[in-house]
Design a protein around this motif. Structure first.
Motif, PDB file in Angstrom:
ATOM      1  N   ALA A 335       0.825  -1.210   0.000  1.00  8.01           N
ATOM      2  CA  ALA A 335       0.000   0.000   0.000  1.00  8.01           C
ATOM      3  C   ALA A 335       0.855   1.254   0.000  1.00  8.01           C
ATOM      4  CB  ALA A 335      -0.926  -0.021   1.224  1.00  8.01           C
ATOM      5  N   SER A 336       1.970   1.229   0.743  1.00  4.70           N
ATOM      6  CA  SER A 336       2.831   2.414   0.824  1.00  4.70           C
ATOM      7  C   SER A 336       3.542   2.696  -0.487  1.00  4.70           C
ATOM      8  CB  SER A 336       3.872   2.241   1.937  1.00  4.70           C
ATOM      9  OG  SER A 336       4.785   1.203   1.610  1.00  4.70           O
ATOM     10  N   GLY A 338       2.020   2.198  -3.364  1.00  5.44           N
ATOM     11  CA  GLY A 338       0.981   2.435  -4.351  1.00  5.44           C
ATOM     12  C   GLY A 338       0.658   1.234  -5.190  1.00  5.44           C
ATOM     13  N   GLU A 339       1.010   0.049  -4.712  1.00  5.60           N
ATOM     14  CA  GLU A 339       0.735  -1.154  -5.476  1.00  5.60           C
ATOM     15  C   GLU A 339      -0.699  -1.611  -5.238  1.00  5.60           C
ATOM     16  OE1 GLU A 339       5.306  -2.765  -4.850  1.00  5.60           O
ATOM     17  OE2 GLU A 339       3.579  -3.911  -4.130  1.00  5.60           O
ATOM     18  N   LYS A 340      -1.150  -2.445  -6.122  1.00  4.67           N
ATOM     19  CA  LYS A 340      -2.488  -2.996  -5.995  1.00  4.67           C
ATOM     20  C   LYS A 340      -2.561  -3.861  -4.752  1.00  4.67           C
ATOM     21  CE  LYS A 340      -5.942  -5.799  -8.413  1.00  4.67           C
ATOM     22  NZ  LYS A 340      -6.227  -6.578  -9.617  1.00  4.67           N
ATOM     23  N   LYS A 341      -3.565  -3.667  -3.935  1.00  4.92           N
ATOM     24  CA  LYS A 341      -3.711  -4.422  -2.699  1.00  4.92           C
ATOM     25  C   LYS A 341      -3.888  -5.902  -3.001  1.00  4.92           C
ATOM     26  CE  LYS A 341      -6.197  -4.473   1.675  1.00  4.92           C
ATOM     27  NZ  LYS A 341      -7.259  -3.877   2.484  1.00  4.92           N
ATOM     28  N   ALA A 342      -3.043  -6.705  -2.326  1.00  5.73           N
ATOM     29  CA  ALA A 342      -3.088  -8.144  -2.577  1.00  5.73           C
ATOM     30  C   ALA A 342      -4.352  -8.751  -2.019  1.00  5.73           C
ATOM     31  CB  ALA A 342      -1.868  -8.814  -1.928  1.00  5.73           C
ATOM     32  N   ALA A 343      -4.867  -9.741  -2.742  1.00  8.97           N
ATOM     33  CA  ALA A 343      -6.049 -10.446  -2.253  1.00  8.97           C
ATOM     34  C   ALA A 343      -5.668 -11.278  -1.044  1.00  8.97           C
ATOM     35  CB  ALA A 343      -6.595 -11.348  -3.355  1.00  8.97           C
ATOM     36  N   PRO A 344      -6.582 -11.427  -0.067  1.00  5.94           N
ATOM     37  CA  PRO A 344      -6.260 -12.234   1.113  1.00  5.94           C
ATOM     38  C   PRO A 344      -5.914 -13.663   0.721  1.00  5.94           C
ATOM     39  CG  PRO A 344      -8.287 -10.980   1.436  1.00  5.94           C
ATOM     40  CD  PRO A 344      -7.934 -10.845  -0.011  1.00  5.94           C
ATOM     41  N   GLU A 345      -4.849 -14.169   1.359  1.00 11.03           N
ATOM     42  CA  GLU A 345      -4.448 -15.539   1.084  1.00 11.03           C
ATOM     43  C   GLU A 345      -5.016 -16.457   2.145  1.00 11.03           C
ATOM     44  OE1 GLU A 345      -0.347 -16.195   0.473  1.00 11.03           O
ATOM     45  OE2 GLU A 345      -0.001 -14.299  -0.526  1.00 11.03           O
TER      46      GLU A 345
END
Length: 392
Positions: A335-336, A338-345
């Protein structure tokens, strides 16, 4: 550009604290960097005071540290609170007052360190804290140089070894000044003694722990997890974790076990973006603590503070805590940037098995098709041993 920092003002400030009738104690959590730094500070102040004692707060069990003390004649003694009444001044090197409960209640006159500063610093009149340096041994080499003191053979070798261990042989947190200090010390050090210390890495009785580590190694998110169970000393966790630094393809590893009634996790990372110090600080929320550098860290908690229902499945309990802390930190970093938020694993053992099975299936498919992108493993290049701090 000057070869080293000019420390005339710092030396004058330090000299102002020295009184001929006073006895000093240099307290350390003994590891190579701390031992060497304490030797250097003792050399600088010993002619100006009544006596200087190097006192360790931890037990020394690692063979490389024992070899260092033996071959370099380091005059270190075990710290006992009863010694306090005979000491007028206290110094602290390679640590800060909040790092160890044994430092509580002591008023330090000198603090020299390279770990990150705390929000609650001590009130020592002389402080030199430089987180940008790879080792305190480098800082003490600068002090010796500025004081016009040529390090004797044993002291120079100790400082070289301190620099090597805290920079992982110049592969971790190393700066130009660390390299310059090592090069300068090489004029005075003893290469034969250095090699004898470097070859003292393992004890024969430790070998079963490596077997257990290979059996329990498994994925933990994007890192790896090892459970050693009950160990005689937390130093074993450090030795095993350092070993896994040499394994190609491991982003980071958490080596866990129980020693002296405490659950301890030692983190090591060879590459990748994960800040292991930040992960370690979140592993035992509410029951313990942790912290460290980006590529090496430690977390621990008292076993009695672990929930009763979790003690029968302690291995899995600690795994889940580490997995959760690492994934939380990974998402924060994403997030810091600016990347796409990862889907919960998926979490826990099932997630690890799924990832392992998927990777194995993809590899088998690629081999069957004779895919050109299947890489041929490169032969290992010989590497020098990696040493690390003994952690209190």
């Amino acid at each position: 550009m000057a070869y080293f920092r000019v420390l005339s003002a710092q030396l004058a400030q330090l000299q102002a604290l020295l009184v001929r009738e006073e006895s000093w104690a240099i307290l350390i959590t003994a590891d190579p960097d701390a031992l060497a730094s304490a030797m250097a500070l003792q050399r600088i102040i010993r002619s100006k005071v009544k006596s200087v004692t190097i006192a360790r707060t931890n037990e020394i069990t690692r063979p490389d540290n024992l070899a260092m003390i033996r071959y370099l004649n380091i005059p270190v003694v075990k710290w006992r609170p009863s010694m306090k009444k005979k000491i007028q001044r206290f110094a602290l090197v390679d640590s800060q007052a909040h790092h160890n409960p044994a430092f509580a209640g002591l008023e330090f006159s000198v603090v020299i360190d390279h770990h990150p500063k705390t929000d609650d610093p001590c009130s020592a009149p002389f402080q030199d804290i430089r987180p940008d340096y790879g080792s305190v041994s480098t800082m003490m080499t600068e002090y010796l140089y500025s004081a016009g003191i040529r390090p004797a053979r044993l002291l120079a070798t100790a400082l070289q070894y301190g620099i090597r261990t805290d920079t992982a042989t110049f592969g971790r947190g190393c700066t130009d000044v660390d390299l310059r200090a090592y090069h300068y010390l090489s004029r005075f050090g003893d290469a034969t003694l250095m090699n004898r210390i470097l070859r003292s890495e393992y004890m024969p009785e430790w070998l079963p722990y490596f077997s257990r580590a290979f059996e329990t190694l498994r994925p933990c998110g994007r890192g790896s997890y090892v459970w050693l169970g009950k160990v005689d000393s937390s130093d074993i966790l450090v030795v095993v974790a350092d070993f896994f630094l040499k394994v190609h393809g491991l982003r980071w590893v958490a080596v866990c076990g129980v020693s002296a009634g405490r659950v301890i996790v030692v983190f090591r990372g060879g590459y990748g973006k994960m800040d292991l110090g930040a992960v370690a600080s979140c592993v035992f929320p509410g029951i313990g603590g942790g912290g460290g550098h980006k590529t090496m860290a430690r977390a621990e908690a008292a076993l009695v503070d672990v929930p009763v229902e979790a003690r029968s499945g302690l291995e899995e309990y600690v795994f889940q805590l580490i997995y959760t802390a690492a994934e939380k930190r990974r998402r924060q970093q994403a997030a810091s940037h600016g990347e796409k938020k990862a889907a919960p694993e998926e979490s826990g053992t099932e997630e690890a098995r799924r990832r392992t099975a998927k990777a194995a299936g993809e590899k088998k498919s690629a081999q069957t098709k004779g895919a050109a992108e299947d890489a041929v493993p490169l032969p290992e290049a010989p590497a020098e041993p990696l040493e690390s701090d003994v952690q209190a």
